[in-house]
Motif scaffolding. Structure first.
Motif, mmCIF file in Angstrom:
data_model
loop_
_atom_site.group_PDB
_atom_site.id
_atom_site.type_symbol
_atom_site.label_atom_id
_atom_site.label_comp_id
_atom_site.label_asym_id
_atom_site.label_seq_id
_atom_site.Cartn_x
_atom_site.Cartn_y
_atom_site.Cartn_z
ATOM 1 N N ARG A 1 91.173 79.017 54.454
ATOM 2 C CA ARG A 1 91.476 77.492 54.661
ATOM 3 C C ARG A 1 90.080 76.677 54.370
ATOM 4 N NH1 ARG A 1 93.027 78.038 59.482
ATOM 5 N NH2 ARG A 1 91.319 77.732 60.786
ATOM 6 N N TYR A 2 89.186 77.170 54.475
ATOM 7 C CA TYR A 2 87.790 76.615 54.274
ATOM 8 C C TYR A 2 87.912 76.152 52.645
ATOM 9 C CZ TYR A 2 82.722 75.767 53.832
ATOM 10 O OH TYR A 2 81.481 75.342 53.531
ATOM 11 N N ILE A 3 88.384 77.428 51.777
ATOM 12 C CA ILE A 3 88.169 76.789 50.367
ATOM 13 C C ILE A 3 89.503 76.317 49.861
ATOM 14 C CG2 ILE A 3 86.438 78.771 49.814
ATOM 15 C CD1 ILE A 3 88.950 80.006 48.479
ATOM 16 N N GLY A 4 90.343 76.149 50.694
ATOM 17 C CA GLY A 4 91.742 75.268 50.366
ATOM 18 C C GLY A 4 92.843 76.244 49.826
ATOM 19 N N VAL A 5 92.930 77.359 50.319
ATOM 20 C CA VAL A 5 93.960 78.330 49.739
ATOM 21 C C VAL A 5 94.595 79.107 50.835
ATOM 22 C CG1 VAL A 5 93.011 78.287 47.350
ATOM 23 C CG2 VAL A 5 92.597 80.137 49.196
ATOM 24 N N LEU B 1 83.199 83.395 58.993
ATOM 25 C CA LEU B 1 84.529 82.857 59.189
ATOM 26 C C LEU B 1 85.620 84.092 59.127
ATOM 27 C CD1 LEU B 1 84.309 79.838 56.762
ATOM 28 C CD2 LEU B 1 83.997 79.892 58.978
ATOM 29 N N SER B 2 86.651 84.106 59.670
ATOM 30 C CA SER B 2 87.643 84.971 59.856
ATOM 31 C C SER B 2 88.383 84.829 58.451
ATOM 32 C CB SER B 2 88.846 84.919 60.851
ATOM 33 O OG SER B 2 89.501 83.598 60.677
ATOM 34 N N ARG B 3 89.060 85.675 58.107
ATOM 35 C CA ARG B 3 89.943 85.742 56.749
ATOM 36 C C ARG B 3 90.754 84.326 56.581
ATOM 37 N NH1 ARG B 3 95.302 87.778 56.246
ATOM 38 N NH2 ARG B 3 95.904 87.978 54.103
ATOM 39 N N MET C 1 85.660 85.566 44.807
ATOM 40 C CA MET C 1 85.124 85.152 46.178
ATOM 41 C C MET C 1 84.482 86.540 46.662
ATOM 42 S SD MET C 1 85.774 82.170 47.314
ATOM 43 C CE MET C 1 85.760 81.063 45.876
ATOM 44 N N PRO C 2 83.653 86.231 47.541
ATOM 45 C CA PRO C 2 82.710 87.365 48.333
ATOM 46 C C PRO C 2 83.513 88.312 48.999
ATOM 47 C CG PRO C 2 82.243 85.294 49.157
ATOM 48 C CD PRO C 2 83.211 85.092 48.215
ATOM 49 N N ARG C 3 83.109 89.679 48.979
ATOM 50 C CA ARG C 3 83.581 90.406 50.080
ATOM 51 C C ARG C 3 83.079 90.226 51.160
ATOM 52 N NH1 ARG C 3 86.335 94.157 48.338
ATOM 53 N NH2 ARG C 3 85.718 95.778 49.860
ATOM 54 N N PRO C 4 83.895 90.376 52.484
ATOM 55 C CA PRO C 4 83.370 90.050 53.799
ATOM 56 C C PRO C 4 82.343 91.148 54.175
ATOM 57 C CG PRO C 4 85.270 91.468 53.888
ATOM 58 C CD PRO C 4 84.907 91.134 52.204
ATOM 59 N N LYS C 5 81.654 90.806 55.359
ATOM 60 C CA LYS C 5 80.893 91.589 55.876
ATOM 61 C C LYS C 5 81.647 92.128 57.365
ATOM 62 C CE LYS C 5 76.747 89.047 54.754
ATOM 63 N NZ LYS C 5 75.683 89.842 54.014
#
Length: 81
Positions: A22-26, A15-17, A40-44
């Motif tokens: 949006r996925y987690i609701g914030v 998922l993009s930023r 929350m995890p860091r991105p790849k």
């Protein structure tokens, strides 16, 4: 060339930023704060793209604290204390 419809419906793993927030609701600002704090995890990085793993987001979201003494909406609907 037109894109062909994918016959298999599945959610994306990366998922993009904006999508991750949006996925987690914030919103994105709060999401950035949660990433910075380690909640929350860091991105790849995939080439030039920065993406979040949906499964890692699920695990991190499950680890977030729940509200203490928060009324359960189902209990309220059923009229139980």
């Amino acid at each position: 060339m037109t894109a062909r419809a994918d016959p298999i419906a599945y959610p994306p793993r990366g998922l993009s930023r904006d999508e991750a927030a949006r996925y987690i609701g914030v919103g994105t600002t709060k999401f950035d704060e949660l990433v910075a704090s380690g909640q929350m995890p860091r991105p790849k990085r995939v080439g030039a793209r920065v993406i979040w793993d949906r499964l890692r987001l699920d695990a991190a979201f499950s680890d977030l604290p729940e509200l203490e003494n928060a009324p359960n909406p189902l209990d309220r609907m059923l009229g139980t204390p």
